[in-house]
Design a protein around this motif. Structure first.
Motif, short mmCIF file in Angstrom:
data_model
loop_
_atom_site.label_atom_id
_atom_site.label_comp_id
_atom_site.label_asym_id
_atom_site.label_seq_id
_atom_site.Cartn_x
_atom_site.Cartn_y
_atom_site.Cartn_z
N ILE A 1 -3.88 -1.92 -11.87
CA ILE A 1 -2.86 -0.97 -11.42
C ILE A 1 -3.51 -0.02 -10.42
N ALA A 2 -2.99 0.00 -9.19
CA ALA A 2 -3.54 0.86 -8.13
C ALA A 2 -2.56 1.97 -7.80
N GLN A 3 -3.08 3.19 -7.67
CA GLN A 3 -2.29 4.36 -7.28
C GLN A 3 -3.07 5.15 -6.23
N THR A 4 -2.44 5.41 -5.11
CA THR A 4 -3.12 6.15 -4.04
C THR A 4 -3.32 7.60 -4.46
N HIS A 5 -4.57 8.03 -4.47
CA HIS A 5 -4.89 9.42 -4.81
C HIS A 5 -4.83 10.30 -3.57
N ARG A 6 -5.34 9.77 -2.45
CA ARG A 6 -5.34 10.52 -1.19
C ARG A 6 -5.32 9.54 -0.02
N ASP B 1 -5.27 9.56 4.40
CA ASP B 1 -5.28 10.22 5.71
C ASP B 1 -4.67 9.25 6.71
N PHE B 2 -3.43 9.50 7.11
CA PHE B 2 -2.73 8.56 7.99
C PHE B 2 -3.31 8.56 9.41
N LYS B 3 -4.04 9.61 9.77
CA LYS B 3 -4.63 9.66 11.10
C LYS B 3 -5.85 8.74 11.20
N THR B 4 -6.70 8.76 10.18
CA THR B 4 -7.93 7.96 10.22
C THR B 4 -7.80 6.64 9.46
N GLY B 5 -6.87 6.59 8.53
CA GLY B 5 -6.74 5.41 7.67
C GLY B 5 -7.60 5.47 6.42
N ASP B 6 -8.38 6.55 6.27
CA ASP B 6 -9.22 6.69 5.08
C ASP B 6 -8.33 6.88 3.83
N ALA B 7 -8.76 6.27 2.72
CA ALA B 7 -7.96 6.36 1.50
C ALA B 7 -8.85 6.40 0.27
N ILE B 8 -8.37 7.11 -0.75
CA ILE B 8 -8.97 7.08 -2.09
C ILE B 8 -7.90 6.58 -3.04
N VAL B 9 -8.21 5.53 -3.76
CA VAL B 9 -7.23 4.87 -4.62
C VAL B 9 -7.76 4.82 -6.05
N ARG B 10 -6.92 5.21 -6.99
CA ARG B 10 -7.29 5.12 -8.40
C ARG B 10 -6.94 3.74 -8.93
N TYR B 11 -7.89 3.12 -9.60
CA TYR B 11 -7.67 1.80 -10.21
C TYR B 11 -7.77 1.90 -11.73
N ALA C 1 0.79 -1.22 0.00
CA ALA C 1 0.00 0.00 0.00
C ALA C 1 0.82 1.28 0.00
N MET C 2 2.07 1.25 0.48
CA MET C 2 2.88 2.47 0.53
C MET C 2 3.63 2.73 -0.76
N ASN C 3 3.65 1.76 -1.67
CA ASN C 3 4.29 2.00 -2.97
C ASN C 3 3.40 2.91 -3.81
N PRO C 4 4.00 3.81 -4.58
CA PRO C 4 3.18 4.73 -5.38
C PRO C 4 2.33 4.02 -6.43
#
Length: 210
Positions: free
Chosen positions: A187-192, A194-204, A163-166
Motif C-alpha cells: 500500500i503506497a501513500q504519497t507523503h510529500r 514537489d510538482f516542480k522538481t518531481g521529487d517525492a516521498i512515499v509511505r509504503y 501516482a495521483m491517487n491518495p
C-alpha cells in the motif's frame, strides 16, 4: 439325548463356528487388502513424481506473515538524483503524463519521512509512464533491505502505480533471503510531492507471506 444326536449337535456347532470364523477372516483380509492397495497407490504416485534427478518435491512448511513500513525517497533534482531518465518516446515531452518515459531508480528507503533518518534499504529498478490520460506508472522494483535480520534480503514489486491517487495497491511477486517465495501486497501513500522538481516521498506499508 442319545449318543448319535449329541455327536450331530457337536458337529453342527463346530460347523457354524468354523463358518463364522471364516467369514470374519474374509472381512479382515478385505480390509487389509484395501490398506495395502492404498499404500501401493501412494508409493506409485510418489515414484511418478520423483522421475527426474534434478527435481525434488518438498513438503510445505508453516508460512510467516511479515508487515514492513518504510518511506521511499524518489529524488529527480539536484546534483545527485536517485532516479534518472534512461529512455523516452519521440513525443514524451509533449505528453501531459510524460507517456513513454522510463526511469532507473536507486531510491533510499528510510524508517521515517526524514531523509536523514535510519536507512533500512534501497528501492532499485525501473518505472515508466504507461498511461496517456493520467499519471500511471508501471513499476518493476526490488526493495533490498540493509537493516537487522533482513539485511541482504529483498522483495520484488511489479504492478501499476496510479501516482495521483491518495492510496495505491501493488502486488509483491517474490523475494530473496528471509523473504524467499514471498507474495503479498504493498500500500503506497504519497507523503510529500514537489510538482516542480518531481521529487517525492512515499509511505509504503507492505504485507508479505513467506
Amino acid at each position: 439325548m442319545t449318543l448319535g444326536s449329541s455327536f450331530f449337535f457337536t458337529c453342527k456347532s463346530a460347523f457354524y463356528s468354523l463358518h463364522f470364523n471364516f467369514r470374519s477372516c474374509l472381512r479382515a483380509m478385505a480390509k487389509l487388502s484395501a490398506v495395502v492397495l492404498l499404500l501401493i497407490s501412494r508409493l506409485v504416485a510418489a515414484a511418478a513424481i520423483q522421475t527426474v534427478t534434478w527435481a525434488t518435491r518438498l513438503e510445505s512448511a508453516k508460512e510467516t506473515t511479515t508487515n514492513l513500513q518504510f518511506y521511499f525517497h524518489d529524488t529527480l533534482s539536484g546534483k545527485n538524483p536517485s532516479a534518472v531518465r534512461i529512455a523516452q518516446a519521440i513525443d514524451t515531452d509533449k505528453s501531459p503524463t510524460l507517456f513513454g518515459i522510463v526511469m532507473m531508480a536507486d531510491d533510499p528507503l528510510t524508517e521515517t519521512p526524514d531523509p536523514q533518518s535510519k536507512l533500512v534499504g534501497r528501492a532499485q529498478g525501473l518505472y515508466g509512464s504507461a498511461c496517456q490520460d493520467q499519471l500511471s506508472l508501471i513499476m518493476s522494483m526490488s526493495f533490498v533491505f540493509v537493516d537487522g535480520p533482513y539485511n541482504r534480503s529483498s522483495i520484488s514489486l511489479l504492478g501499476n502505480n496510479r501516482a495521483m491517487n491518495p492510496v495505491r495497491e501493488m502486488p509483491i511477486v517474490g523475494g530473496t533471503g528471509f523473504f524467499r517465495l514471498a507474495r503479498g501486497y504493498a500500500i503506497a501513500q504519497t507523503h510529500r510531492m514537489d510538482f516542480k522538481t518531481g521529487d517525492a516521498i512515499v509511505r509504503y506499508n507492505v504485507t508479505v507471506v513467506h
